[in-house]
Design an enzyme around this catalytic site. Sequence first.
Site, mmCIF file in Angstrom:
data_model
loop_
_atom_site.group_PDB
_atom_site.id
_atom_site.type_symbol
_atom_site.label_atom_id
_atom_site.label_comp_id
_atom_site.label_asym_id
_atom_site.label_seq_id
_atom_site.Cartn_x
_atom_site.Cartn_y
_atom_site.Cartn_z
ATOM 1 C CD GLU A 183 45.741 39.022 48.397
ATOM 2 O OE1 GLU A 183 46.643 39.756 48.848
ATOM 3 O OE2 GLU A 183 45.392 37.962 48.935
ATOM 4 C CE LYS A 217 36.045 35.774 46.540
ATOM 5 N NZ LYS A 217 35.791 34.462 45.993
ATOM 6 C CG ASP A 221 36.300 31.156 40.210
ATOM 7 O OD1 ASP A 221 35.932 30.574 41.247
ATOM 8 O OD2 ASP A 221 35.570 31.331 39.228
ATOM 9 C CE1 TYR A 230 43.539 32.680 50.167
ATOM 10 C CE2 TYR A 230 43.841 32.194 47.843
ATOM 11 C CZ TYR A 230 43.144 32.017 49.022
ATOM 12 O OH TYR A 230 42.064 31.186 49.063
ATOM 13 C CE LYS A 247 31.410 36.819 44.208
ATOM 14 N NZ LYS A 247 31.873 35.437 44.225
ATOM 15 C CB CYS A 249 16.477 11.088 13.117
ATOM 16 S SG CYS A 249 17.205 12.585 12.424
ATOM 17 C CB CYS A 275 15.748 11.504 8.333
ATOM 18 S SG CYS A 275 16.679 10.386 9.388
ATOM 19 C CB CYS A 280 20.362 10.243 12.979
ATOM 20 S SG CYS A 280 19.658 9.939 11.349
ATOM 21 C CB CYS A 308 19.782 11.974 8.176
ATOM 22 S SG CYS A 308 19.099 13.288 9.195
HETATM 23 S S1 IVH Z 1 41.743 35.450 51.979
HETATM 24 C C1 IVH Z 1 40.080 34.770 56.258
HETATM 25 N N1 IVH Z 1 42.572 35.910 49.551
HETATM 26 O O1 IVH Z 1 37.735 33.345 48.466
HETATM 27 C C2 IVH Z 1 40.271 35.117 54.850
HETATM 28 N N2 IVH Z 1 40.754 34.407 49.826
HETATM 29 O O2 IVH Z 1 35.100 33.769 50.533
HETATM 30 C C3 IVH Z 1 40.953 34.083 54.082
HETATM 31 N N3 IVH Z 1 39.970 33.411 47.732
HETATM 32 O O3 IVH Z 1 37.436 30.795 50.779
HETATM 33 C C4 IVH Z 1 40.756 34.184 52.622
HETATM 34 N N4 IVH Z 1 41.403 34.401 46.409
HETATM 35 O O4 IVH Z 1 38.914 30.357 48.794
HETATM 36 C C5 IVH Z 1 41.685 35.251 50.309
HETATM 37 N N5 IVH Z 1 43.477 36.376 47.470
HETATM 38 C C6 IVH Z 1 42.592 35.721 48.221
HETATM 39 C C7 IVH Z 1 41.655 34.840 47.680
HETATM 40 C C8 IVH Z 1 40.732 34.199 48.516
HETATM 41 C C9 IVH Z 1 40.405 33.554 46.472
HETATM 42 C C10 IVH Z 1 38.829 32.547 48.124
HETATM 43 C C11 IVH Z 1 39.079 31.648 49.291
HETATM 44 C C12 IVH Z 1 38.006 31.947 50.283
HETATM 45 C C13 IVH Z 1 37.012 32.734 49.479
HETATM 46 C C14 IVH Z 1 36.428 33.865 50.316
#
Ligand code: IVH
Length: 702
Positions: free
Chosen positions: A138, A140, A142, A251, A347, A441, A444, A459, A464
């Site tokens: 799934e 990650k 941000d 999640y 990542k 400035c 000028c 300015c 100018c």
């Molecule tokens: S699972 C024990 N699933 O990534 C595991 N984390 O360093 C629980 N994050 O602190 C996390 N998307 O804030 C999980 N689909 C996802 C995620 C996710 C973002 C973040 C979360 C966590 C960090 C992992």
Amino acid sequence: MYTKEIERTLAQLAKTLLGKLSKQQLLNNPEETLEALQRVIIYNDWRYYVQSDPVLSDFEYDQLFAWLKQLEQENPHLVSPDSPTQRVALGLSKSFPTVQHLVPMLSLDNSYNSDDLVDWDRKARELTGLTDIEYCIEPKFDGASISLIYENDRLVRGATRGDGVAGEDITVNIRQIRNIPLSANFSAYGIQSIEIRGEVLINKNTFKAYNDQRTADNLPPLANPRNAASGSLRMVDPREVAKRGLEAFLYHMSYHVMDKGKEEPKEIQTHSNTLDLLSHLGFRSPGKEKKVVKGIDAVIDYVLKFEEERDNLPYEIDGMVIKVNDYALQDKLGMTTHHPRWAIAYKFKARQATSKLRKVEFQVGRTGSITPVAKIDPVPIGGVTVGSISLFNEDVVKEKDLKIGDTVLVERAGDVIPYIVKSVADLRDGSEQDIIFPKNCPVCNSKLEKPEGESVWRCPNINCEAQVIERMIHFVSKDAMDIRSLGESNVRKFYTLGLMKDIPGIYELDFTELAKLEGFGKKSLDNLQSAIEQSKTQPLHRLIFGLGIRYVGETTAKTLANAIHHLLDYTNWTAEQLLELEDIGPKVAGSITQFFANADNIAVLKKLESLGVTLVNNKSSQSGSGSLEGQSFLFTGTLAKLKRSDAEEMVEQQGGKILSGVSSKLNYLVVGEDAGSKLEKAKKINTIRILTEDEFIKMIES
Ligand code: IVH
């Protein structure tokens, strides 16, 4: 969450509530009506905030909501904490109490390439003795991580991650996030209490709209959606949180207790089933984004494919998370002191890099604003080479404690402009030098000024050179007079060669002189001449916008053009008169009167007129007369079928107006995908009608 049958019943119930019964009849039977109203509103919230497919129009929704509020006011004993009216808590708290997490919130181990993933899978297979493991993959997300606790189906606590062991209790703010249900039917699965985890985000459009507003208010924009989300979660006024348009993805189930004697249902025996259960119970979980596969090769295929989609998603992600799907297997794998062994983050290519800050240049904008720009050793970040980074203003430079010679961490998230996250102070060797903000400035040499309460130095000399050039560049730009062949580089060149000194100079260019320049053939000069000629009859609002009056954007320029016959009429207008125009507040009115009170500006306008530029409002070229006469519109979010500028033109052709913000003067808000704060604001004003793009097209066509 809802069977088709129940959805039908609820839709019917909504209709009954809205149509058949009179308000009086509704109120005569409070208990039943109240429950019905709550059910319909909660259902519509889910359709709206989780499914993005509401069943009620905004007007209908607001009506039902108002009735529910009134009923509850009259019958306080019937108010329950999970009523949709109870999201907004009253009163402010200065700080958030610290709370222990039921289970420590561990972070994930990271991987950066397929070899890392192959290694991780090999270890997992060795530990479990399996030849192929089933994984759930799934995004990650941000954002800012949160933990939610539900007991007996009710949301009882929402907390930040904090240090992973203890976080802050931000329940009041969590309740403002409309796609987090205040109650969920866990008990139907025998679950008595549960802790779930997820991520709070601000989608890219909402973030951009928010930053546009900040920039218009002279505040530095927020760095990225992640910071915006975590900052929003910790605001002291929950009503402000509600306005930020936060969203949450859930999640992970970290803890649960079953009702006495109840077995765990199959819905919570694998991770992917748990995600489906969360969706079913009304949460937003990575449902359509997730994928269950067997073996690491399929994992690698999916993460690489998903990375290509990164920029097309409405929210930021910084990688993928791969989890062993079966909970029994997860238990078997257990964890190290820092990370679970059953999950890993993959990542994506870094959008951060470090570089050296070599110098800071100070650029003068067309309104005289001085912007510090950092020059760094060029570094590639996410496919683009970055060498220049705006530092916005002096406060930002101070706040980040930047010095020339510093190693700096640079980030470029998705569509966000690059910015310096911080300097790495540990790497300093003493040779670094302070950044000295100029007093004069750089172009000028006029003494710079910083008005009270502003963060930008200016300015003050409107003659100018830098300002003059920037004003000309703005004047010829696409949305102003649109003189295509006269772009930025030609403006600079002609100015430097003394061939064009100011805006009227554009219309006095000596083409025999230009013909002597290298690279200017007959054809290109003919094109330039006809583009300049054509610009003389541009609609008045383009000229007004092109003049670069402070705070006058395209929308205000249109309002101004429509309110007069001749542009110089404004020399007789007072600020009070201007304030009566649509969408013009004191700041804008002040700037306009100042502009027209300045003799130099008036001389420029008169000169332009004598050179043939139209200063008269030729109404037919700016707003048609038609069925939308007297109606105002605003577009928000991404339109799927129309280009925003085309849609706006359609409105204007039929006599309607475009406003720049939501206010009680607005008649219609047209909502595209991922609409954010404007929609939220509009919902609170009863008189605004909210239209989908299709409804808008129908309206125009009819
Ligand atoms: S699972 C024990 N699933 O990534 C595991 N984390 O360093 C629980 N994050 O602190 C996390 N998307 O804030 C999980 N689909 C996802 C995620 C996710 C973002 C973040 C979360 C966590 C960090 C992992």
